[in-house]
Every structure is written in structure tokens, then in C-alpha cells.
Design an enzyme around this catalytic site. Structure first.
Site, PDB file in Angstrom:
ATOM      1  N   SER A   1       0.965   3.509  10.210  1.00  0.00           N
ATOM      2  CA  SER A   1      -0.030   3.996   9.253  1.00  0.00           C
ATOM      3  C   SER A   1      -0.177   2.973   8.140  1.00  0.00           C
ATOM      4  O   SER A   1       0.757   2.205   7.860  1.00  0.00           O
ATOM      5  CB  SER A   1       0.429   5.335   8.663  1.00  0.00           C
TER       6      SER A   1
ATOM      7  N   TYR B   1       5.898  10.565   4.009  1.00  0.00           N
ATOM      8  CA  TYR B   1       5.337  10.088   5.270  1.00  0.00           C
ATOM      9  C   TYR B   1       5.326   8.559   5.317  1.00  0.00           C
ATOM     10  O   TYR B   1       5.711   7.955   6.328  1.00  0.00           O
ATOM     11  CB  TYR B   1       3.925  10.635   5.421  1.00  0.00           C
TER      12      TYR B   1
END
Length: 224
Positions: free
Chosen positions: A131, A144
């Protein structure tokens, strides 16, 4: 016929990747936590469902057994966002943060460890879904993002330590998925591209097989 294992294949990017590989005559084993959703996706896309949670060692062992002695591709796509709405890092509930790391870091490593001999036999490819939050500091994304940063480094080390396979950490970009919606509760994310739009980038990786490393899907889109 090449064989692939794709985790998180019930929906989103995992489902799109599994379907694309099946269309190219791969045998695909897809995992997902919800058996009903996974089987529905498998029936539509044509892959073999292996229901279960990647954080469960029993499920990982069952998946490795199903994959067999030779594996061409492992895609560690299963992931969890964590708490929604996204909290400041110092307010992140410790038990929830542990779950994020267990799902996004420890489970992919554990599955890779089990499947590495089969990947080595096939001189295969390991793809870990990353990501932009792994490299950019976004408010609220500390849990995250730090897990994905750990996965990036894990991927890099696995690539160095296992030169017989290719190991890629791939940032697919912001896609219109349930997880991305959970990061922005109540907001309209219909302007984000569908997961299928990122698939050509992954197929290009498999076709061209560059050296192990970190890639952005946007940089890999097949040129017309």
C-alpha cells in the site's frame, strides 16, 4: 498448467486476480474467511475454493497440502484494515493492532514459509500486496501502514534470501473495495477505479519477471 494460490479471493483485488489467472488457464486455489462468499466467487470465476482464515495455522497447512509439491505463484492478498474509523496511532487499541499485524505480516510470512519449497521447485513468484500507506505518513493510517511497511521489508529480505524465486511487494493503488470504503466510512468512493483495472500490472510482472523488488501498479500498466 501453472498453479497459483491467492488469499483473500472472495472479493476485490484477490477475486479479480484469481479470475484473470483462470482465464489464462491457470489452476487457482483461492482462500477467504467466509465460505459462502468464497464459494460464490469461485463458482463465478472458476477457481477452487479453500475456505479459511490465513491467521489459522491449520488452514495454512491445509492450503499448502492442497497446493501440492509445485507452485508457480503465491499472492498474499488477504488483509485487514483494522479499526474503522481510523484512529490516531497513540489511541490504537493494542489488541486490534496485534490483529492487524497478525493478518497483514505474520500470516503472509507463515504461509510463504510453508509454500517456499513448492515455489522454489517451480522457480515461482511470491507477491505480497502492499500500500502507499507503507511509505507515506497519512493521519490515521499508522496501524495499517506500519504493518504494510513491515510486509515490504519482509518481502525485500525474502527476495535476497531466496534468489531462486521472484518476490514482489506491489502497491495496487487506491481501489474501489470494501476495505477502502471502511477507511472512509460514509464517504463516496465511486471515483476510485475498480480492482480489475490493476490486474494488467500484475500480469505484466508475471510475464516480464523483473528482479525482486517493490512496484506500483500504476507504473506497470501495460503500454498501448
Amino acid at each position: 498448467m501453472p498453479v497459483a494460490v491467492v488469499t483473500g479471493a472472495s472479493a476485490g483485488l484477490g477475486r479479480a486476480l484469481a479470475a484473470a489467472l483462470v482465464r489464462r488457464e491457470w489452476t487457482v486455489l483461492g482462500t477467504g474467511r467466509d465460505p459462502g462468499t468464497l464459494r460464490a466467487a469461485a463458482a463465478e470465476a472458476g477457481f477452487t475454493p479453500v475456505p479459511g482464515d490465513v491467521t489459522d495455522p491449520v488452514h495454512r497447512a491445509r492450503l499448502a497440502e492442497a497446493a501440492g509439491p509445485r507452485l508457480d505463484l503465491l499472492v498474499n492478498n488477504a488483509s485487514t484494515l483494522g479499526v474503522s474509523p481510523l484512529p490516531p496511532l497513540v489511541e490504537y487499541p493494542p489488541d486490534e493492532l496485534e490483529t492487524v499485524f497478525r493478518t497483514n505480516v505474520f500470516a503472509p510470512l507463515a504461509l510463504a514459509r510453508l509454500l517456499l519449497p513448492a515455489l522454489a521447485t517451480a522457480k515461482g513468484v511470491l507477491v505480497n500486496i502492499s500500500s502507499d500507506a507503507a511509505v507515506e505518513a497519512y493521519e490515521g493510517w499508522g496501524g495499517y501502514g506500519s504493518a504494510k511497511a513491515a510486509l515490504d521489508h519482509l518481502s525485500a529480505v525474502l527476495g535476497v534470501e531466496n534468489p531462486e524465486i521472484a518476490v514482489y511487494a506491489v502497491d495496487p493503488g487506491n481501489l474501489r473495495t470494501a476495505m477502502h470504503q471502511a477507511a472512509f466510512p460514509g464517504e463516496d468512493i465511486s471515483d476510485r477505479p475498480l480492482p480489475e483495472t490493476a490486474v494488467p500490472a500484475f500480469l505484466r510482472l508475471l510475464e516480464e519477471r523483473p528482479p525482486s523488488g517493490r512496484f506500483k501498479a500504476a507504473d506497470l500498466q501495460v503500454r498501448s
